[in-house]
Design a protein around this motif. Structure first.
Motif, PDB file in Angstrom:
ATOM      1  N   THR A   3       0.853  -1.202   0.000  1.00  0.00           N
ATOM      2  CA  THR A   3       0.000   0.000   0.000  1.00  0.00           C
ATOM      3  C   THR A   3       0.885   1.247   0.000  1.00  0.00           C
ATOM      4  OG1 THR A   3      -0.021   0.283   2.390  1.00  0.00           O
ATOM      5  CG2 THR A   3      -1.688  -1.227   1.446  1.00  0.00           C
ATOM      6  N   SER A  30      -2.975  12.241  -0.176  1.00  0.00           N
ATOM      7  CA  SER A  30      -3.663  11.077  -0.768  1.00  0.00           C
ATOM      8  C   SER A  30      -5.120  11.009  -0.294  1.00  0.00           C
ATOM      9  CB  SER A  30      -2.919   9.783  -0.416  1.00  0.00           C
ATOM     10  OG  SER A  30      -3.101   9.443   0.944  1.00  0.00           O
ATOM     11  N   LYS A  34      -8.477  11.107  -2.722  1.00  0.00           N
ATOM     12  CA  LYS A  34      -9.573  10.124  -2.754  1.00  0.00           C
ATOM     13  C   LYS A  34     -10.929  10.834  -2.800  1.00  0.00           C
ATOM     14  CE  LYS A  34      -7.031   6.745   0.024  1.00  0.00           C
ATOM     15  NZ  LYS A  34      -6.977   6.038   1.326  1.00  0.00           N
ATOM     16  N   ASN A  37     -11.317  12.387  -6.208  1.00  0.00           N
ATOM     17  CA  ASN A  37     -11.599  11.301  -7.152  1.00  0.00           C
ATOM     18  C   ASN A  37     -13.081  10.948  -7.126  1.00  0.00           C
ATOM     19  OD1 ASN A  37     -10.789   8.928  -8.877  1.00  0.00           O
ATOM     20  ND2 ASN A  37     -11.612   7.830  -7.092  1.00  0.00           N
ATOM     21  N   THR A 166      -7.543   5.621 -11.335  1.00  0.00           N
ATOM     22  CA  THR A 166      -6.920   6.768 -10.657  1.00  0.00           C
ATOM     23  C   THR A 166      -5.568   6.326 -10.113  1.00  0.00           C
ATOM     24  OG1 THR A 166      -8.996   7.855 -10.144  1.00  0.00           O
ATOM     25  CG2 THR A 166      -7.152   8.301  -8.656  1.00  0.00           C
ATOM     26  N   THR A 180      -1.932   2.613  -7.896  1.00  0.00           N
ATOM     27  CA  THR A 180      -3.283   2.595  -8.465  1.00  0.00           C
ATOM     28  C   THR A 180      -4.311   2.509  -7.343  1.00  0.00           C
ATOM     29  OG1 THR A 180      -2.514   1.554 -10.509  1.00  0.00           O
ATOM     30  CG2 THR A 180      -4.875   1.337  -9.993  1.00  0.00           C
ATOM     31  N   TYR A 181      -5.360   3.342  -7.458  1.00  0.00           N
ATOM     32  CA  TYR A 181      -6.382   3.409  -6.414  1.00  0.00           C
ATOM     33  C   TYR A 181      -7.393   2.295  -6.599  1.00  0.00           C
ATOM     34  CZ  TYR A 181     -10.042   5.449  -3.457  1.00  0.00           C
ATOM     35  OH  TYR A 181     -10.991   5.658  -2.482  1.00  0.00           O
ATOM     36  N   PHE A 188      -4.592   3.105  -2.099  1.00  0.00           N
ATOM     37  CA  PHE A 188      -3.654   3.189  -3.233  1.00  0.00           C
ATOM     38  C   PHE A 188      -2.660   2.044  -3.099  1.00  0.00           C
ATOM     39  CE2 PHE A 188      -4.444   7.024  -5.615  1.00  0.00           C
ATOM     40  CZ  PHE A 188      -5.040   7.923  -4.736  1.00  0.00           C
TER      41      PHE A 188
END
Ligand code: P6P
Length: 344
Positions: A3, A30, A34, A37, A166, A180-181, A188
C-alpha cells in the motif's frame, strides 16, 4: 501488493524522515485525492459540472470542480498539521496555516488542484499536480524565501491522474513509483515500481493549432517529427489530449515529448512554473528523462513570483535535446524574451 502508506513509511527509513512528518503530509494529500476522485467520478450526477461563476488569479473561469478540489486540499493540508503554507493555482496569495506554523510545520506545498479541468465535461482524464518543499525560514511568518524555491530544493514532486483508473505517481529523488487506487477498499496500491521513460520515444505532443505563433525552432522540430526516416522510427505519432497530466502520463509509460512553448505574444507560454512545470520536471528527471524551457533545466530556474509561467519541453531525453538544438539554432532570441517576461 504494497500500500502507499506502507511504501511511504518504508521510504521514511531511507530518507531520514524519522519523525514521520513527511509521511503524514503525503498521506494527507492522498486522502484529499480520494475525495476529489469521488467527486470527479460522479460529477455528472451531483450537479457539480459547469462553471462556478468566478474567475481565478489566472483570469480563467473556474469550474465548480476546481473550487471543490481546491477546498479539499486546503482542508486536508490545513488539518494535517504538517503544511505551513500552500500556493494554489486557484488562489492569488499564499495560503498560510498559522496553527500549523505554531505547531512547527516544516513543509510548503505548491499545487494545481485540478489541472485540465476544462476537459471535465467531456470525460477526458484530469489531475492534481503537487510539489513539496521544506520551509527555509523558521520564524512565525512565511517569507518569500519559503515559497519561491527552485526545483533543485524539491523534497517531493507528484501527481494524481483521475482517469480510467486513478493513479498517484510521485518521487522524492529516489526514482518514480505509481500507485493505483482501488475504490472497493479505498487504498492506493503500488502498481508501477521504478517507472522509466523510454528513450527515444515516438510520440510528440503539442497543440499544432498554434503553429504559426511558434518559435522557428519549434516549427523545425515539428517538421523533424514528421519526416520519413524509418531508421529513426519517423514520422512519429502525434497525440495531444489537452490535459498536461494525461499527455505526460502517457509519455511516462510509453516515451515521447510534450511541448508547451512560448510564443511572441506569450513568451513564457501558458504553464505555471511552481505547481506544474517543476514537479513534472522532477518526476521526468527521476524517470531518466529531461525537462527544460527550451534552453534551461526547469529545476534550475529561480522563481520570481508564485504564479510565474514557463515554456515546457519535457519527455524522452534525446527528443528534448533535439528540440533544444533547434531552439538554439533558430530561436535563441526566445531566451531573452522569456527572461524579460519573468521579471514582469
Ligand atoms: P491549450 C490545461 O488547461 C492546461 O493547463 C494543460 O493541462 C494542457 O496541456 C494545456 O493547458 C492545454 O492548453 O492551449 O493547448 O488548450
Amino acid at each position: 501488493m504494497k500500500t502507499l502508506v506502507e511504501f511511504i513509511w518504508k521510504q521514511r527509513e531511507k530518507f531520514g524522515h524519522a519523525t514521520g512528518e513527511f509521511s503524514h503530509l503525503l498521506n494527507d494529500i492522498s486522502i484529499a485525492a480520494k475525495i476529489v476522485n469521488r467527486d470527479v467520478n460522479r460529477a455528472g450526477l451531483a450537479g457539480i459540472l459547469g462553471t462556478h461563476g468566478s474567475t481565478n488569479v489566472q483570469g480563467e473561469s473556474q469550474k465548480k470542480l476546481d473550487v471543490i478540489a481546491n477546498n479539499e486540499f486546503i482542508k486536508a493540508l490545513g488539518n494535517g498539521k504538517q503544511c505551513a503554507a500552500m500556493i494554489s493555482e486557484e488562489n492569488e496569495d499564499v495560503i498560510v496555516f498559522e496553527d500549523n506554523i505554531a505547531a512547527n510545520a516544516k513543509y510548503i506545498v505548491a499545487i494545481d488542484p485540478l489541472d485540465g479541468s476544462s476537459n471535465i465535461e467531456v470525460n477526458v482524464p484530469i489531475g492534481t499536480i503537487f510539489a513539496i518543499y521544506r520551509r527555509k525560514s523558521m520564524g512565525n511568518t512565511i517569507t518569500m524565501e519559503d515559497v519561491l524555491q527552485a526545483g533543485t530544493e524539491l523534497v517531493c514532486g507528484g501527481y494524481i491522474i483521475y482517469g480510467s483508473s486513478t493513479m498517484l505517481v510521485y518521487t522524492t529523488g529516489d526514482g518514480v513509483n505509481g500507485f493505483t487506487y482501488d475504490p472497493t477498499c479505498g487504498i492506493f496500491l503500488l502498481s508501477h515500481e521504478n517507472m522509466r521513460i523510454k528513450d527515444p520515444g515516438t510520440i510528440y505532443s503539442i497543440n499544432e493549432a498554434n503553429y504559426i505563433y511558434f518559435p522557428d525552432g519549434v516549427k523545425k522540430y515539428i517538421k523533424y517529427c514528421q519526416e520519413d526516416d524509418p531508421s529513426t522510427n519517423r514520422p512519429y505519432t502525434t497525440r495531444y489530449i489537452g490535459s498536461l497530466i494525461s499527455d505526460f502520463h502517457r509519455n511516462l509509460l510509453r516515451g515521447g515529448i510534450y511541448i508547451y512553448p512560448g510564443t511572441k505574444k506569450n513568451p513564457a507560454g501558458k504553464l505555471r512554473l511552481l505547481y506544474e512545470c517543476i514537479p513534472m520536471a522532477f518526476i521526468a528527471e527521476q524517470a531518466g528523462a529531461k525537462a527544460s524551457d527550451g534552453f534551461r533545466r526547469i529545476l534550475d530556474i529561480q522563481p520570481e513570483h508564485i504564479h510565474q509561467r514557463s515554456p515546457l519541453f519535457i519527455g524522452s531525453r534525446s527528443m528534448v535535446e533535439k528540440a533544444e538544438a533547434f531552439m538554439a539554432e533558430l530561436s535563441p532570441e526566445f531566451f531573452d524574451f522569456y527572461s524579460e517576461s519573468e521579471k514582469a
